[in-house]
Write a protein that holds these residues in place. Structure first.
Motif, PDB file in Angstrom:
ATOM      1  N   GLY A 142      12.594   3.833   1.630  1.00  0.00           N
ATOM      2  CA  GLY A 142      11.297   3.804   0.971  1.00  0.00           C
ATOM      3  C   GLY A 142      10.821   2.385   0.710  1.00  0.00           C
ATOM      4  N   LYS A 143      11.777   1.452   0.582  1.00  0.00           N
ATOM      5  CA  LYS A 143      11.424   0.060   0.277  1.00  0.00           C
ATOM      6  C   LYS A 143      10.956  -0.702   1.510  1.00  0.00           C
ATOM      7  N   THR A 144      11.430  -0.308   2.701  1.00  0.00           N
ATOM      8  CA  THR A 144      11.098  -1.057   3.916  1.00  0.00           C
ATOM      9  C   THR A 144       9.954  -0.427   4.725  1.00  0.00           C
ATOM     10  N   ALA A 145       9.652   0.835   4.468  1.00  0.00           N
ATOM     11  CA  ALA A 145       8.670   1.557   5.283  1.00  0.00           C
ATOM     12  C   ALA A 145       7.314   0.857   5.301  1.00  0.00           C
ATOM     13  N   LYS A 146       6.824   0.437   4.149  1.00  0.00           N
ATOM     14  CA  LYS A 146       5.505  -0.186   4.065  1.00  0.00           C
ATOM     15  C   LYS A 146       5.462  -1.469   4.878  1.00  0.00           C
ATOM     16  N   ALA A 147       6.512  -2.286   4.775  1.00  0.00           N
ATOM     17  CA  ALA A 147       6.552  -3.563   5.490  1.00  0.00           C
ATOM     18  C   ALA A 147       6.543  -3.350   7.005  1.00  0.00           C
ATOM     19  N   ILE A 148       7.283  -2.343   7.464  1.00  0.00           N
ATOM     20  CA  ILE A 148       7.365  -2.071   8.907  1.00  0.00           C
ATOM     21  C   ILE A 148       6.023  -1.571   9.438  1.00  0.00           C
ATOM     22  N   LEU A 149       5.393  -0.664   8.715  1.00  0.00           N
ATOM     23  CA  LEU A 149       4.107  -0.117   9.152  1.00  0.00           C
ATOM     24  C   LEU A 149       3.005  -1.176   9.123  1.00  0.00           C
ATOM     25  N   LEU A 150       2.995  -2.023   8.101  1.00  0.00           N
ATOM     26  CA  LEU A 150       2.003  -3.102   8.035  1.00  0.00           C
ATOM     27  C   LEU A 150       2.185  -4.086   9.187  1.00  0.00           C
ATOM     28  N   PHE A 151       3.437  -4.379   9.511  1.00  0.00           N
ATOM     29  CA  PHE A 151       3.706  -5.274  10.640  1.00  0.00           C
ATOM     30  C   PHE A 151       3.187  -4.653  11.934  1.00  0.00           C
ATOM     31  N   SER A 152       3.395  -3.356  12.091  1.00  0.00           N
ATOM     32  CA  SER A 152       2.915  -2.643  13.275  1.00  0.00           C
ATOM     33  C   SER A 152       1.395  -2.766  13.398  1.00  0.00           C
ATOM     34  N   TYR A 153       0.669  -2.547  12.316  1.00  0.00           N
ATOM     35  CA  TYR A 153      -0.799  -2.620  12.341  1.00  0.00           C
ATOM     36  C   TYR A 153      -1.284  -4.031  12.655  1.00  0.00           C
ATOM     37  N   ARG A 154      -0.732  -5.001  11.927  1.00  0.00           N
ATOM     38  CA  ARG A 154      -1.226  -6.374  12.034  1.00  0.00           C
ATOM     39  C   ARG A 154      -0.957  -6.983  13.404  1.00  0.00           C
ATOM     40  N   ASN A 155       0.134  -6.542  14.027  1.00  0.00           N
ATOM     41  CA  ASN A 155       0.511  -7.121  15.314  1.00  0.00           C
ATOM     42  C   ASN A 155       0.191  -6.201  16.497  1.00  0.00           C
ATOM     43  N   ARG A 156      -0.434  -5.078  16.182  1.00  0.00           N
ATOM     44  CA  ARG A 156      -0.815  -4.091  17.196  1.00  0.00           C
ATOM     45  C   ARG A 156       0.363  -3.715  18.099  1.00  0.00           C
ATOM     46  N   ILE A 157       1.484  -3.432  17.432  1.00  0.00           N
ATOM     47  CA  ILE A 157       2.687  -2.967  18.126  1.00  0.00           C
ATOM     48  C   ILE A 157       2.971  -1.548  17.637  1.00  0.00           C
ATOM     49  N   PRO A 158       2.792  -0.541  18.472  1.00  0.00           N
ATOM     50  CA  PRO A 158       3.014   0.848  18.036  1.00  0.00           C
ATOM     51  C   PRO A 158       4.415   1.064  17.489  1.00  0.00           C
ATOM     52  N   PHE A 159       4.469   1.778  16.370  1.00  0.00           N
ATOM     53  CA  PHE A 159       5.748   2.131  15.744  1.00  0.00           C
ATOM     54  C   PHE A 159       6.003   3.615  15.961  1.00  0.00           C
ATOM     55  N   ILE A 160       7.151   3.947  16.513  1.00  0.00           N
ATOM     56  CA  ILE A 160       7.522   5.344  16.756  1.00  0.00           C
ATOM     57  C   ILE A 160       8.392   5.817  15.602  1.00  0.00           C
ATOM     58  N   GLY A 161       7.921   6.820  14.884  1.00  0.00           N
ATOM     59  CA  GLY A 161       8.623   7.287  13.697  1.00  0.00           C
ATOM     60  C   GLY A 161       9.702   8.305  13.996  1.00  0.00           C
ATOM     61  N   MET A 162      10.377   8.746  12.925  1.00  0.00           N
ATOM     62  CA  MET A 162      11.481   9.697  13.062  1.00  0.00           C
ATOM     63  C   MET A 162      11.107  11.114  12.636  1.00  0.00           C
ATOM     64  N   SER A 163       9.934  11.268  12.027  1.00  0.00           N
ATOM     65  CA  SER A 163       9.591  12.575  11.484  1.00  0.00           C
ATOM     66  C   SER A 163       8.089  12.671  11.248  1.00  0.00           C
ATOM     67  N   LYS A 164       7.649  13.852  10.850  1.00  0.00           N
ATOM     68  CA  LYS A 164       6.241  14.091  10.548  1.00  0.00           C
ATOM     69  C   LYS A 164       5.748  13.172   9.437  1.00  0.00           C
ATOM     70  N   SER A 165       6.568  12.942   8.427  1.00  0.00           N
ATOM     71  CA  SER A 165       6.142  12.104   7.302  1.00  0.00           C
ATOM     72  C   SER A 165       5.835  10.681   7.757  1.00  0.00           C
ATOM     73  N   TRP A 166       6.589  10.182   8.748  1.00  0.00           N
ATOM     74  CA  TRP A 166       6.318   8.845   9.279  1.00  0.00           C
ATOM     75  C   TRP A 166       4.989   8.822  10.036  1.00  0.00           C
ATOM     76  N   VAL A 167       4.720   9.856  10.821  1.00  0.00           N
ATOM     77  CA  VAL A 167       3.458   9.915  11.568  1.00  0.00           C
ATOM     78  C   VAL A 167       2.286  10.019  10.600  1.00  0.00           C
ATOM     79  N   LYS A 168       2.441  10.811   9.592  1.00  0.00           N
ATOM     80  CA  LYS A 168       1.389  10.954   8.583  1.00  0.00           C
ATOM     81  C   LYS A 168       1.118   9.622   7.891  1.00  0.00           C
ATOM     82  N   ALA A 169       2.179   8.807   7.721  1.00  0.00           N
ATOM     83  CA  ALA A 169       2.037   7.515   7.052  1.00  0.00           C
ATOM     84  C   ALA A 169       1.487   6.432   7.968  1.00  0.00           C
ATOM     85  N   GLY A 170       1.533   6.674   9.309  1.00  0.00           N
ATOM     86  CA  GLY A 170       0.953   5.681  10.203  1.00  0.00           C
ATOM     87  C   GLY A 170       1.706   5.407  11.488  1.00  0.00           C
ATOM     88  N   ALA A 171       2.878   6.003  11.680  1.00  0.00           N
ATOM     89  CA  ALA A 171       3.561   5.860  12.966  1.00  0.00           C
ATOM     90  C   ALA A 171       2.707   6.502  14.055  1.00  0.00           C
TER      91      ALA A 171
END
Length: 310
Positions: free
Chosen positions: A213-242
């Motif tokens: 829970g502590k690292t998820a926000k940092a990883i997703l923000l990095f994905s957005y800012r650098n336009r590098i798609p992040f592949i999540g592990m579950s529905k909750s990750w996709v809902k959050a932005g994967a």
């Protein structure tokens, strides 16, 4: 007794024996009532569906079973022959010593991302809540065909074996794995910078050092800012932005657990059954994220998703 009567008697016995063999002699254990403890969170639909699928197979089998639904994570019934433990919390509830049990119970478990727990718990047969390495890379190539360099954040202590497997399979699909070690959360920033320079995507794996829970926000923000798609592990990750994640038919997952249960009730040892992967595979997409990252999906991919966030 005359010869004719003796022949008739032997003929009758032969017919009975042949018929019995053709029908199959039922296993002795199938005539016993086996108590199965079900440890799960009844508030979550995936858990409900796994239990539903599990019961649907066993209730139509030759085995006589009864169930104790342990949905409040209370102590396990000492007469349990089998335990279906859904999630890490359920596995950790089971005592390592079985001195108090009437019969030493075997465990079947799924719905945990901690594969080490599945593989290292005694008397346990598990189904990982992820696809095999080859299946995951095949899906990655199909959904994101232009992304060839796949970045993976991992802790060598937890996930080196998986990294080795991914690195071995990737070249056969025209892909490259760029592994960035994260031995503690403090190394996450530098590892992400490495992937930002070299990777086309960031592919998540079940590694408790990296993902929380502590690292998820940092990883997703990095994905957005650098336009590098992040592949999540579950529905909750996709809902959050994967951008996408694989998912499962949970009733099918329960049915798969039931097949393992029947093998155990038939005499097989749980710890002799290798870690399995879900038979049924599905995926979810986040089109809002795709638009943000300027990624376009084919109509076939969009129409094939079980759920689309937009």
């Amino acid at each position: 007794m005359t010869i004719n009567k003796l022949q008739k008697k032997w003929t009758y016995c032969l017919i009975v024996l042949t018929t019995t063999m053709a029908m199959g002699v039922p296993k002795a254990i199938s005539q016993e009532n086996s108590l199965i403890s079900l440890i799960y969170n009844e508030q979550l639909k995936p858990y409900q569906d796994v239990v539903k699928g599990f019961k649907s197979v066993l209730n139509n089998s030759n085995f006589k079973v009864s169930y104790v639904d342990n949905t409040d994570y209370s102590p396990i019934d000492n007469n349990s022959r089998l335990i279906l433990a859904l999630g890490s919390k359920a596995i950790n509830l089971i005592p390592s010593k079985r001195d108090n049990f009437t019969v030493s119970p075997d465990i079947i478990s799924t719905l945990t991302l901690n594969n080490n727990l599945l593989m290292n718990t005694p008397h346990l047969a598990g189904i990982a809540i992820q696809a095999s390495a080859k299946t995951q890379l095949n899906w990655h190539k199909r959904i994101l065909p232009d992304a060839r360099r796949i970045g993976v954040l991992y802790d060598p202590e937890n996930s080196q074996k998986l990294i080795n497997e991914l690195s071995k399979i990737a070249p056969t699909l025209g892909l490259t794995i760029i592994a960035a070690a994260v031995r503690s959360p403090t190394e996450l920033t530098s590892a992400l910078k490495l992937l930002g320079r070299e990777a086309d995507t960031i592919f998540s794996i079940p590694d408790k050092t990296v993902y929380s829970g502590k690292t998820a926000k940092a990883i997703l923000l990095f994905s957005y800012r650098n336009r590098i798609p992040f592949i999540g592990m579950s529905k909750s990750w996709v809902k959050a932005g994967a951008i996408y994640a694989l998912d499962w038919d949970y009733i099918s997952l329960g049915q798969q657990c039931a097949q393992i249960a029947m093998a155990i009730l038939d005499g097989k040892k749980a710890n002799s059954i290798p870690l399995q992967y879900p038979i049924s595979e599905q995926y979810l997409l986040n089109l809002k994220t795709a638009k943000q990252l300027k990624v376009e999906f084919s109509n076939e991919i969009i129409n094939g998703a079980i759920e689309v966030f937009q």
